[in-house]
Design a protein around this motif. Structure first.
Motif, PDB file in Angstrom:
ATOM      1  N   ILE A 219     121.522 137.497  67.224  1.00  0.00           N
ATOM      2  CA  ILE A 219     120.831 136.613  68.123  1.00  0.00           C
ATOM      3  C   ILE A 219     121.602 135.410  68.921  1.00  0.00           C
ATOM      4  CG2 ILE A 219     118.921 134.846  67.976  1.00  0.00           C
ATOM      5  CD1 ILE A 219     117.811 136.368  65.701  1.00  0.00           C
ATOM      6  N   PRO A 220     121.911 135.428  70.142  1.00  0.00           N
ATOM      7  CA  PRO A 220     122.566 134.487  70.836  1.00  0.00           C
ATOM      8  C   PRO A 220     122.153 132.893  70.108  1.00  0.00           C
ATOM      9  CG  PRO A 220     122.022 135.930  72.247  1.00  0.00           C
ATOM     10  CD  PRO A 220     120.992 136.245  71.145  1.00  0.00           C
ATOM     11  N   TYR A 221     120.944 132.610  70.017  1.00  0.00           N
ATOM     12  CA  TYR A 221     120.519 131.287  69.772  1.00  0.00           C
ATOM     13  C   TYR A 221     121.042 130.986  68.341  1.00  0.00           C
ATOM     14  CZ  TYR A 221     117.406 127.068  70.015  1.00  0.00           C
ATOM     15  OH  TYR A 221     116.884 126.030  70.181  1.00  0.00           O
TER      16      TYR A 221
ATOM     17  N   LEU B 140     114.891 134.898  74.886  1.00  0.00           N
ATOM     18  CA  LEU B 140     113.814 134.174  74.444  1.00  0.00           C
ATOM     19  C   LEU B 140     112.954 133.596  75.426  1.00  0.00           C
ATOM     20  CD1 LEU B 140     116.147 131.966  72.023  1.00  0.00           C
ATOM     21  CD2 LEU B 140     114.752 133.621  71.576  1.00  0.00           C
ATOM     22  N   ASP B 141     111.691 133.172  75.043  1.00  0.00           N
ATOM     23  CA  ASP B 141     110.853 132.501  75.849  1.00  0.00           C
ATOM     24  C   ASP B 141     110.390 131.273  74.895  1.00  0.00           C
ATOM     25  OD1 ASP B 141     109.092 133.558  73.982  1.00  0.00           O
ATOM     26  OD2 ASP B 141     107.991 135.096  75.270  1.00  0.00           O
TER      27      ASP B 141
ATOM     28  N   ASP C  92     110.423 128.263  70.025  1.00  0.00           N
ATOM     29  CA  ASP C  92     110.026 127.414  68.980  1.00  0.00           C
ATOM     30  C   ASP C  92     109.954 128.106  67.612  1.00  0.00           C
ATOM     31  OD1 ASP C  92     109.449 125.610  71.112  1.00  0.00           O
ATOM     32  OD2 ASP C  92     107.220 126.274  71.428  1.00  0.00           O
ATOM     33  N   VAL C  93     109.787 129.304  67.547  1.00  0.00           N
ATOM     34  CA  VAL C  93     109.835 130.218  66.221  1.00  0.00           C
ATOM     35  C   VAL C  93     111.057 129.855  65.632  1.00  0.00           C
ATOM     36  CG1 VAL C  93     109.528 132.111  64.901  1.00  0.00           C
ATOM     37  CG2 VAL C  93     108.037 131.664  66.760  1.00  0.00           C
TER      38      VAL C  93
END
Length: 324
Positions: free
Chosen positions: A54-56, A290-291, A296-297
């Protein structure tokens, strides 16, 4: 409390059979520890959905390690710790696909980078990649660590990137081999899992992981390449851990005490993973793109883990240490 077999073991075995083929599962039924370890790192191991994809999440890890979400720990080392150093000799033990070492080899700070790994498949792939980049300061050795010649006072840096937790007898390795092969100003650098052996997490951590799962909408809990929904985390059983990969977290609990007993801390950055690694296992693919809702999750999960870390040691640490 040790768990010998859990419901997660059954689910994981079934998913591995679908994702990697049942021939991969059958490869685990051999008495050779070395063979089972090698099979855990073959090319099909890329078929997974773990937190590091996951990049985030990677940005969060970067932030905790370097202070900047866009600067990874290798860039941080070059910019802050090694910027005035040259002709460095680096040894990477358990280098795997050697991506981190190939990244470092593109800097002029290094005279030689040596990668050592048990997997011939990964070493050969790394050789081809290095050749395409015209990197001539990096060399690759496919060997068991027991057969490697640790030259005394030879290396400026010894690096473990997600590999030290795969070695048994961590204290012997760090004190008798790593310590002696480093020169007087040498550095030990780790980016490592340092949590409980065999992923035998305590009950209170498993309880918190399941609380975190409830923060994820059901639509994002569908397991990778299956119709199973992840409703609960049970943890890994000892039997599957040993059968799947005898080297996995075999002596991870010894890493930090041994380092602190024998080395002086230069930099030490815990970055968690206690909640995220386990809550996001098998469902991370939902969070690649992501959106707002997905962001937010993840932000809620990050805050949840940060709260947990206030009273619990981190399962992952980035650290730089020098000989006492």
């Amino acid at each position: 409390m040790m768990r010998f077999i859990t419901f997660d073991d059954i689910i994981d075995t079934f998913l591995k059979g679908k994702q990697r083929g049942w021939q991969f599962i059958m490869s685990k039924f051999t008495i050779s520890n070395s063979s089972r370890t090698k099979s855990a790192f073959n090319k099909s191991s890329k078929l997974s959905s773990n937190w590091w994809i996951i990049p985030y999440v990677q940005q969060r890890k970067n932030l905790k390690m370097s202070g900047d979400p866009n600067i990874n720990y290798k860039q941080f080392l070059i910019q802050e710790l090694l910027k005035n150093k040259s002709n460095l000799k680096l040894l990477s033990l358990g280098s795997g696909h050697c991506g981190h070492e190939i990244e470092l080899a593109q800097y002029e700070n290094f005279e030689q980078i040596t990668c050592l790994d048990l997997s011939n498949e990964r070493i050969e792939a790394a050789k081809k990649l290095a050749k395409t980049k015209n990197l001539n300061t990096i060399n690759f050795i496919c060997s068991d660590i027991s057969e490697f010649n640790f030259q005394q006072n030879h290396y400026d840096i010894v690096l473990f990137n997600a590999s030290l937790h795969h070695f048994k007898n961590v204290e012997e390795l760090l004190t008798n081999k790593v310590y002696t092969c480093l020169n007087s100003d040498g550095l030990l650098i780790i980016n490592e899992y340092v949590g409980p052996n065999r992923l035998q997490f305590p009950k209170h951590q498993i309880k918190e992981i399941n609380k975190a799962l409830k923060l994820i909408p059901k639509s994002y809990r569908k397991r990778y390449n299956s119709n199973f929904v992840k409703n609960r985390f049970f943890g890994s059983g000892l039997i599957r851990m040993i059968v799947a990969d005898p080297s996995e977290c075999v002596d991870s609990i010894s890493i930090m005490p041994t380092i602190h007993d024998n080395f002086e801390t230069v930099i030490e950055k815990p970055y968690g993973g206690n909640i995220l690694m386990n809550a996001l296992k098998d469902i991370s693919h939902h969070f690649i793109d992501l959106d707002k809702e997905k962001t937010d999750v993840l932000d809620k999960l990050f805050s949840f883990e940060d709260e947990f870390l206030k009273s619990n040691p981190s399962n992952f640490v980035f650290g730089v240490y020098k000989k006492r």
